[in-house]
Design a protein around this motif. Sequence first.
Motif, mmCIF file in Angstrom:
data_model
loop_
_atom_site.group_PDB
_atom_site.id
_atom_site.type_symbol
_atom_site.label_atom_id
_atom_site.label_comp_id
_atom_site.label_asym_id
_atom_site.label_seq_id
_atom_site.Cartn_x
_atom_site.Cartn_y
_atom_site.Cartn_z
ATOM 1 N N ALA A 105 35.062 -58.100 2.071
ATOM 2 C CA ALA A 105 34.127 -57.888 0.957
ATOM 3 C C ALA A 105 33.317 -56.614 1.136
ATOM 4 C CB ALA A 105 33.189 -59.090 0.824
ATOM 5 N N SER A 106 33.180 -56.160 2.398
ATOM 6 C CA SER A 106 32.416 -54.938 2.651
ATOM 7 C C SER A 106 33.255 -53.677 2.462
ATOM 8 C CB SER A 106 31.866 -54.962 4.077
ATOM 9 O OG SER A 106 32.908 -54.823 5.016
ATOM 10 N N LYS A 137 27.426 -62.790 2.740
ATOM 11 C CA LYS A 137 28.470 -62.820 1.714
ATOM 12 C C LYS A 137 29.314 -61.552 1.730
ATOM 13 C CE LYS A 137 29.495 -64.167 -2.968
ATOM 14 N NZ LYS A 137 28.992 -64.818 -4.205
ATOM 15 N N VAL A 138 28.678 -60.403 1.975
ATOM 16 C CA VAL A 138 29.405 -59.136 1.904
ATOM 17 C C VAL A 138 29.934 -58.695 3.270
ATOM 18 C CG1 VAL A 138 29.238 -56.686 1.286
ATOM 19 C CG2 VAL A 138 28.102 -58.408 -0.130
ATOM 20 N N TRP A 139 29.132 -58.894 4.327
ATOM 21 C CA TRP A 139 29.525 -58.393 5.651
ATOM 22 C C TRP A 139 29.875 -59.499 6.633
ATOM 23 C CZ3 TRP A 139 25.617 -55.998 2.830
ATOM 24 C CH2 TRP A 139 25.803 -54.641 2.552
ATOM 25 N N VAL A 266 27.834 -61.449 -7.021
ATOM 26 C CA VAL A 266 28.265 -60.498 -5.994
ATOM 27 C C VAL A 266 29.570 -60.993 -5.365
ATOM 28 C CG1 VAL A 266 27.686 -59.403 -3.795
ATOM 29 C CG2 VAL A 266 25.898 -59.819 -5.499
ATOM 30 N N THR A 267 30.600 -60.179 -5.452
ATOM 31 C CA THR A 267 31.883 -60.525 -4.821
ATOM 32 C C THR A 267 32.285 -59.543 -3.731
ATOM 33 O OG1 THR A 267 33.093 -59.307 -6.540
ATOM 34 C CG2 THR A 267 32.718 -61.673 -6.911
ATOM 35 N N SER A 268 31.749 -58.320 -3.787
ATOM 36 C CA SER A 268 32.088 -57.318 -2.784
ATOM 37 C C SER A 268 31.017 -56.241 -2.753
ATOM 38 C CB SER A 268 33.455 -56.684 -3.081
ATOM 39 O OG SER A 268 33.364 -55.796 -4.181
ATOM 40 N N TRP A 269 31.232 -55.267 -1.885
ATOM 41 C CA TRP A 269 30.272 -54.167 -1.732
ATOM 42 C C TRP A 269 30.083 -53.373 -3.016
ATOM 43 C CZ3 TRP A 269 31.796 -49.057 -2.443
ATOM 44 C CH2 TRP A 269 33.166 -48.839 -2.554
#
Length: 291
Positions: A105-106, A137-139, A266-269
């Motif tokens: 996701a990052s 969630k992202v990292w 939020v699904t990704s960076w």
Amino acid sequence: MVDRYGSDVLSDDWRKPPRGRSTELPAEPGTVVEDVETGWVGAVVAVEKAGGVHVVHLEDRRGRLKGFPLGPGFLLDGAPVTLVPPRAAADARLDAARAATARTASGSVAAPRTRARVARASRIYVEGRHDAELVEKVWGEDLRAEGVVVEMLDGVDDLAGVVRQVQPGPGHRMGVLVDHLVPGSKETRVVDEARRVRSYADHLLVVGHPYVDVWQSVKPQRLGLDAWPVIPRGQSWKHGVCAHLGWPHDTQADLARAWRRILASVTSWTDLEPELLGRVEELIDFVTAPE
């Protein structure tokens, strides 16, 4: 003693054909096989489905083509094989290609699945639960691969005291993410005081983003907004945002539900502002860098 009567003829696989039992072989282009019935020897050129039956086309050394039903009845180097569609092999190659280019996701290249790594002594600290949940969630996948734990501070009003308590040092670095780190803010004065704890300065990195709250680091377009609303000074920023969006905001549970809606967008960076992305990446590099 010598067995005068010989071994038991039924103790072995007595039905086994002289050439051995057939094994499955993907009909990959270029594979050279022989049709048992006709003796035709050729390289697989193509596999197609005609009339509900898979047909394999073999090209002999003279360039002639002939089709055969896909299945048993072929020899590979004298051993019986059952030709099967090359889909499984193609899928395996596709899976391998996807794995090689897969991203977390990052945006990082996804590492192969391995056992969980033992946590490092070096840690990343964030102000509160919402910050921690967004970073996870992202990292999260990257942090688990590196063995980095994210801890919550429940505010940074006494950041200098936390630094003295943690006592960062060699192999035990401390990275801190602070909200609303802009000139003249309370957070800037708090961070300056923490940085003056000289005995730990070489192993401490405090960075921040300009947003009043981590909510604001999510791109407003993900919530159908052109921009985050400007909330008058003296009014709770979160309450003001919820009121602007028409969301319930009377209780702490209302604010918690509002955050869940924001976090779900939020699904990704790519859903976050670069001012937050850069700071988190900087902290990860700091706590994972070799001494």
